[in-house]
Design a protein around this motif. Sequence first.
Motif, mmCIF file in Angstrom:
data_model
loop_
_atom_site.group_PDB
_atom_site.id
_atom_site.type_symbol
_atom_site.label_atom_id
_atom_site.label_comp_id
_atom_site.label_asym_id
_atom_site.label_seq_id
_atom_site.Cartn_x
_atom_site.Cartn_y
_atom_site.Cartn_z
ATOM 1 N N VAL A 782 0.802 -1.263 -0.414
ATOM 2 C CA VAL A 782 0.118 0.344 0.219
ATOM 3 C C VAL A 782 0.783 1.097 -0.502
ATOM 4 N N THR A 783 0.502 1.891 -0.686
ATOM 5 C CA THR A 783 1.656 3.481 -1.213
ATOM 6 C C THR A 783 0.601 4.201 -0.500
ATOM 7 N N THR A 784 1.274 5.652 -0.586
ATOM 8 C CA THR A 784 0.898 6.572 0.019
ATOM 9 C C THR A 784 1.596 8.220 -0.272
ATOM 10 N N GLN A 814 7.047 9.075 -1.437
ATOM 11 C CA GLN A 814 6.515 7.747 -2.004
ATOM 12 C C GLN A 814 6.668 6.177 -0.375
ATOM 13 N N THR A 816 5.417 2.907 1.360
ATOM 14 C CA THR A 816 4.732 2.632 1.419
ATOM 15 C C THR A 816 5.127 0.626 1.805
ATOM 16 N N THR A 863 -2.304 -1.908 -5.537
ATOM 17 C CA THR A 863 -2.229 -0.570 -5.203
ATOM 18 C C THR A 863 -1.882 -0.298 -5.527
ATOM 19 N N GLN A 864 -1.210 0.546 -7.107
ATOM 20 C CA GLN A 864 0.293 1.577 -7.599
ATOM 21 C C GLN A 864 -0.081 3.079 -6.899
ATOM 22 N N SER A 865 0.725 3.737 -6.946
ATOM 23 C CA SER A 865 1.339 4.783 -7.079
ATOM 24 C C SER A 865 1.103 5.753 -8.525
ATOM 25 N N PRO A 877 -2.667 7.263 -6.326
ATOM 26 C CA PRO A 877 -3.386 5.795 -6.124
ATOM 27 C C PRO A 877 -4.131 5.719 -6.915
ATOM 28 N N THR A 879 -5.608 1.382 -8.420
ATOM 29 C CA THR A 879 -5.832 0.013 -8.150
ATOM 30 C C THR A 879 -6.089 -0.777 -9.142
#
Length: 990
Positions: A782-784, A814, A816, A863-865, A877, A879
Motif C-alpha cells: 500500500v503506497t501513500t 512515496q 510504502t 495498489t500502485q502510485s 493511487p 488499483t
Amino acid sequence: MIEVIAIRERSRWRRGASPVAVALALLLPTPVLAQAAAVPASPAPGDPTHQDPSPAQTAVAPQDGAPDPAATTAAPLDEGAASDIIVTGFRRSLDAALNVKRESIGAVDAIVAEDIAKFPDQNLAESLQRIPGISIQRDAGEGRAITVRGLGAQFTRVRVNGMETVATSTDGASSNRDRAFDFNVFASELFNSIVVHKTAEASLDEGSLGAVVDLNTGNPLGGKAGVTLVGSVQGSYNDLSEKLRPRVAGLLSWKNEAGTFGAAVSAAYSKTNILELGNNTVRWAQARFDSVDGTPCFYNSATGTTPVRNSGGTYRPSAACDQAALAFHPRIPRYGEVLHDRERLGVTGSVQFAPSEATKISIDGLYSRFREDREEKWGEVLLRSNERSIDLLGPTYDDRGNMVSATLNDAWVRTEHYFRKSQTEFYQIGGSWDQDIGDRFRFTVLGGISQSDATIPVETTFVFDDRTAQNYSYDYTDMRRPQLTFGTSVTDPSRFQLAEVRDRPSTVVNKFRTAQLRTEWDVTDDFTAKAGGVWRRFSFDSVAYTRDATVCPTRTTAAPDVVLGSVTCSPSSQVFAPGAVYGLPAFDLGEIFELGKAGQPSGTTTSFLIPNIAAAADYTGLYDRALAPDVGNIRNVVEEVTGGYLEFDIKGELLGLRYAANAGMRFVHTAQTSTGLNNGTAVTVRRGYDDWLPALNVALFPTEEIILRGAVSKVMTRPTLGNLTPGGSVDGFNYRISFGNPQLDPFRATSFDLAAEWYFAPQSILSVALFKKTVDSFPVSVTTSGTYASTGLPTGIIPPSSPAASNPEGQLWQITSVVNGTGASLKGMELSFQTALRFLPGFLRNFGVIANATFIGSDAAYTQSGPAVTPGGALVPVTRTETLYGLSKRAYNGTLYYEDARFSARGSVSYRGPYIDGGSGTGNVFEGYNSSLNVDASVRYKLTPNVELSLEGTNLTDNYRNRYTDLDANRNYEYNHFGRTLLVGARFKM
C-alpha cells in the motif's frame, strides 16, 4: 524399436523409493542390474544404440502403487532383432527422466545426467527451463532463478541431497535478500539429477506454492566396482568481451568388489568474462522544468512578472510548461557497459556404507564458491531531481504520455564508474541412515547443516559532474535504441569535477539446520503407512553499511563533507564556482571510456571521461572513511519449524481399473523472530503460527501406456524476508520509504491438478496438465504520499549522497507498507510432446523432438502510485488487477536432437512471454520484462568410447534483455545484450 530395460532393484530398503532415489538408480546401475540385463544385438552402423556389449544403462526402482515398468515400458524390437537394445547418451538421460515421471504418483518432472559428471546443460537453470511450466530469469546471460507455473523464485523450495537450503548471489546493485534460490552459484557438473515436484505430498517438505526442486550430487555405491575417473576441460569465449576463459571438471569414485563401501569426490572450476552493453533510463518521471521553449515556468510570485531561474520561485501554469510537467521523461538516460568477471569453484564428496541389504549409511558434503567482479561505466544526464534548473527546448510527445525527445540546457551531465567485488560461499554437510527392520518396516534418519554467505566487501561508485552542460539532446522515437547526444565535451577534464563518492559493503548469511525422521510400514502388499517428524531452523542475517559522501552538494547550500584541495563549489548556484580550479581532480582522477556495440544509432556520443576508481579512492581516502549503518538492510529473521506428517499409500483395482494413490496430512508450527532498526533502535518482534496441510494424489491406469493423474492440496510459502523487518528503509534518490511488517501471514493456497500422459513409444510422451491455485492470503503493498517528517524517521538515515539528504522535504515521498491482502488466483495448462523418430528411414531415425508449451492466467489486486494529474502534484493511487509478479502468460520450449554411435547434436529454443516483475516508482504503474527468445546448441563427437569432443553455444541470436517500466506505456527501462558464448572442449572417462 528400442526396448527400455527396466527391473526392480533387489535391495528391500529401496521399496517405495522416491523419484530422487529413482533418478540416482537410473544414473549409476549396480552390478545386480548388470547381471539382469540382456546383451544387445549388433545394430546397423550409425544406429545410436550401436555399442559394445555392456551392462544395462537404464533401470527403474518403482514406487509402491505404480505399475511395474517391466510390464509397461517394454516394446517390440525391430524385426529381426534378437535381443534388447541398450540406450546411451542423451537418449538415455531422456529415458531416465521419463521413467522418474512415470513412476511417481504425483506430478513430477526430472532431468538426469547423460553420464557421470555430464549434465545436459552448462547451467542448472538452463536445464530446468526445458521442463514444462518452468521459466528462468537470467543474470549476465546465464540462468539464475526459476519461475514454476507462474510463481516466482520465492515460492519454490530447493533441497540439496534431501535438505532444504538457500544459496544467494548478487545481481544489479545488491545481494539476493530473499528466499529465492540462485542456481548460478553451482557448477552443473557437480549434479547427477534434478527432480521437480509440482504437486504436494504430506511427506514432502512444505514451504512451496510453486514446486519443490531436488538437486542430487553423488551415489558412489551405484557405480561399477573399482575406480572410475572422469574429466573434462573446455574453453569459454564471449564474443562481446572477446575473452577466453577455462572450465574444468573431474570426478573420482571407488567402490569395493563386495559393493558395501563406496566413496566419490568431484570438483569443477570455471571462469567467465561477460560484457553487457546497452542503455538504461533508471525509469521515467514527471517534473516541472525551469523553462520550455523560452517560456519561463517559475516566477517571483503567482502573479509576478519576474522569472526566477534555476531554483525557488512559484510555478506559473502555461500550456507549454504544463504539458512538459505532466509528460514522462527519462530520469537518467544513458549508455554504458557492465563487465561481469566471474569465478566458480565447486567440490562434492560422498561416502556410502551398506554392510547388508537392510542398511545403508551415507555422508554427503558440498562446497561452492562463486566470485564476481562487476564493473559499470556510464555516460548520462541526471534529470532526476534536477529538472527545476533545466531549460527545455523542442520537446516532442507521443500518444502514451511520453516526452520522447528534447534538447536540454543547464543539464547535469554525469559520468559514473562503479566497481563491486562479491563472493558467495556455500557449504553443506549431511548424513542419512536407511534401515530395514524385517521385510515390512523401514526408516530413514536425515540431518545436516548448510550455510550461504554472500559478501560484498567493496561496492564503490565515483561520479564526475558537469552541471552547466548545454545542447544535450535525447531521442527515444525508437524506444529501445535511443540517440543520446552530448552538446558539450564529455572528454575534456576541465569540464568535470568529482562530485559524489559511494561505498556500500554488505553481508547476507543464510543458515539451515535440519533433522528428520521418516518411517514406512507395509501393512499389506498394497497398503503402506508413512509417518515422520521434522525440525528445521532457518536464520537470515543482513548487515550493510555506507561510506557515501558528497563533494559538491546537489540541492542546497550545505557545505560539502569532503574537501579536496582545489575542488570548490558555488553555494548560491549549486554548480561549480566560476573561479574554481576544476582541472586538477579530473585530470588526475579520470580515464577515457569508449562505448562498444551497445545497439546505439549513429549520432550517439560514445566517448566519455569517467573517474578512475583506484586513483579516486586513493585521493579521497574512501576506504578509510567511517562506516555508517544502512538501516534498511540491517535486519535478521529466525524461523524454527517443528512438525510431522502421516501419509497412506495404496494401490489396487477398482471396477477393473488399476490405481495408485497417496493421502495424508502435514502439520508445521513456525516460530518467527524478526529484528530490524526502527529510528536507529533495534526492535525485535516474535510470533508463531500453525499450518495443517492435507494432500491427495491419485494415479489411474486405463491402459499400460496411459496414466491419468489428479491432485489436491493445501500449500504455503512463508512471507518474503524483506517484508518482515520491523523498521523502514529510505531511498533518498527516488524519495521512497518502505516499511516492513513482521505480522504478515504466509502465502497460503489451495492447489488443484489434473493430467493425462500417453507413453506411446519408448522415449516418448504426449501429455496435458491442467492446474489451478486459489491463493487465500497474499501480502500486498500500500503506497501513500507524505512528507518525510510524517514518517517519524530520523533524517540521519537518508543516504548522504542522495538529493534528499540535504533537503528531505524538497518533495513529497512515496511511503510504502505491506499488509495482508485478499488473495489471488492462478490457472493454467501445460502441453508436452517428446519422441524419438525411430520410424523414419535411414539416418533420419536418429533424430528426436522435445517440445512443450505453458499457458497461464492469473488475477491479483494491487495498489500502485500512478501519475500525477496536476503539475508538481502528488502521485495518485491506482488499483489494478493484473497477473502475479513473475508470471508469463505464454512460454514455449523446443529441442531437436540427433544421436548416433559417434556423433550427437541438439539445438534448443526457449521463449518466455512478457511479465510483471514488481511495483515501480515515480508514477509508473508496474515494471517488468518484455518477451525473450534464447537459442542454444551443442555438438559432440566420440573419438573413442572414452574420449569425446564438444562444441556448445548459448544465446546464439544474442538476445537483448528488454526491461520496461509502466505496464501500459511500456517505457524503456533497460535494453542490454550479453553476446554469444561458445565453449569448445574434450571429455574422458576411465
